[in-house]
Write an enzyme that holds these catalytic residues in place. Sequence first.
Site, mmCIF file in Angstrom:
data_model
loop_
_atom_site.group_PDB
_atom_site.id
_atom_site.type_symbol
_atom_site.label_atom_id
_atom_site.label_comp_id
_atom_site.label_asym_id
_atom_site.label_seq_id
_atom_site.Cartn_x
_atom_site.Cartn_y
_atom_site.Cartn_z
ATOM 1 N N CYS A 25 -11.573 15.775 -45.911
ATOM 2 C CA CYS A 25 -12.700 15.359 -46.747
ATOM 3 C C CYS A 25 -13.950 15.184 -45.893
ATOM 4 O O CYS A 25 -13.917 14.522 -44.852
ATOM 5 C CB CYS A 25 -12.375 14.062 -47.478
ATOM 6 S SG CYS A 25 -11.139 14.280 -48.774
ATOM 7 N N TYR A 173 -2.065 9.684 -52.851
ATOM 8 C CA TYR A 173 -2.863 10.048 -54.011
ATOM 9 C C TYR A 173 -1.969 10.313 -55.221
ATOM 10 O O TYR A 173 -0.764 10.126 -55.169
ATOM 11 C CB TYR A 173 -3.783 11.218 -53.662
ATOM 12 C CG TYR A 173 -4.765 10.857 -52.561
ATOM 13 C CD1 TYR A 173 -5.650 9.786 -52.711
ATOM 14 C CD2 TYR A 173 -4.780 11.543 -51.345
ATOM 15 C CE1 TYR A 173 -6.527 9.422 -51.700
ATOM 16 C CE2 TYR A 173 -5.663 11.187 -50.324
ATOM 17 C CZ TYR A 173 -6.527 10.123 -50.512
ATOM 18 O OH TYR A 173 -7.396 9.762 -49.508
ATOM 19 N N ARG A 221 1.091 20.119 -50.545
ATOM 20 C CA ARG A 221 1.091 19.180 -49.415
ATOM 21 C C ARG A 221 1.925 17.968 -49.796
ATOM 22 O O ARG A 221 1.678 17.327 -50.831
ATOM 23 C CB ARG A 221 -0.328 18.757 -49.038
ATOM 24 C CG ARG A 221 -0.357 17.668 -47.966
ATOM 25 C CD ARG A 221 -1.706 17.509 -47.293
ATOM 26 N NE ARG A 221 -1.724 18.226 -46.014
ATOM 27 C CZ ARG A 221 -2.596 17.995 -45.041
ATOM 28 N NH1 ARG A 221 -3.543 17.084 -45.186
ATOM 29 N NH2 ARG A 221 -2.535 18.673 -43.916
ATOM 30 N N LEU A 291 -2.088 16.001 -34.656
ATOM 31 C CA LEU A 291 -2.393 15.890 -33.233
ATOM 32 C C LEU A 291 -1.868 17.081 -32.431
ATOM 33 O O LEU A 291 -1.343 16.927 -31.335
ATOM 34 C CB LEU A 291 -1.868 14.569 -32.668
ATOM 35 C CG LEU A 291 -2.452 13.293 -33.303
ATOM 36 C CD1 LEU A 291 -1.900 12.062 -32.618
ATOM 37 C CD2 LEU A 291 -3.976 13.291 -33.251
ATOM 38 N N GLY A 313 -6.805 19.723 -37.623
ATOM 39 C CA GLY A 313 -7.935 19.067 -38.251
ATOM 40 C C GLY A 313 -9.009 18.740 -37.254
ATOM 41 O O GLY A 313 -9.954 19.502 -37.048
#
Length: 347
Positions: A25, A173, A221, A291, A313
């Site tokens: 986001c 979510y 996901r 990571l 990311g």
Amino acid sequence: MAELFSLLTLRGITLRNRIAMSPMCMYSAGEGGLATDFHLAHLATRAIGGVGLIITEATAVEARGRISTNDLGLWDDSQVEALARVVRLCKMQGAVMCSQLAHAGRKAWTPTKGEGPFPAVAPSAIPFDAGWAAPHELTPPELDGIVAAYRAAALRALHAGFDAVEVHAAHGYFLHEFLSPISNRRTDQYGGSLENRARMLLRVLDAVRGIWPASQPLLVRLSSTDWIEGGLTIEDQIQVARWLKAHGVDLVDCSSGGISSSLPPVGPGYQVPFAEKIRREAGIATMCVGLITTPEMAEEIIRNGRADVVAMGRELLRNPYWPLQAARALGHELAWPRQYQRAKPVA
């Protein structure tokens, strides 16, 4: 040849390598959830940098399903063209484009702890954390409306030119809230057993797969574990992944956590074992994340069959040209964009 740069075909779509940009986001959408010039520059730069699969940030299927008022949206036809502009440029640069369809559920309006332009909604009227607003518990007819919203948003993603869609069912979510016994205390057909708790996700997937072309992939996901006692376990999610495969899903994006504010122990590659286990025991392609920063780590994951795609990311935020540099580090000859050829190292 570096396995990280081998092709991967999902249905009729082929990725130029096994490197994905994880959905992140940016909280930079314009008024009404519109993509902006920021999104054009942000995503196109990673396409130019050689990323194989770009997954856009969480894109709300309903106006009330946003994490913040600056989230992207696909709940209205007026939002399609701004995203289509971004998709066209990224595809011209060789990236496969995937839209992540999302609903924040009880975590809507995160900066104001659930207090926003619309009431937050959820499977059960349980706040996310202390100090958060209690969400509205949805009725079965209201759930029908949300299924329809996912279907309509997927159709808009198709019209925008996306190659794939990812249904977001992780990180606490909406659809993760149905899956997890921490947030789902329903006593109807959507609560209780794992099969019942997965019902909403599978309904959404059937609605999306029903309009999404058979030649284009569908991703999901998942949070592979809730990291807390009484929550979802990796064994639960292996079973869910088997159901996903049966409902037309092509790849599981394996993340974790988010159903509570507690944080897991983290370290380089800490979520890779989840992707490896789901891939092996559910017999479905997986993507790992968490990571992963070095070319050597990414290559080891793909070469040893621990996952089919490596997603990054923050490393791609730091370095949008990571794939070009990783190819050189692994001794793999990779064509650079024509406009950048003069900068390619010669040795």
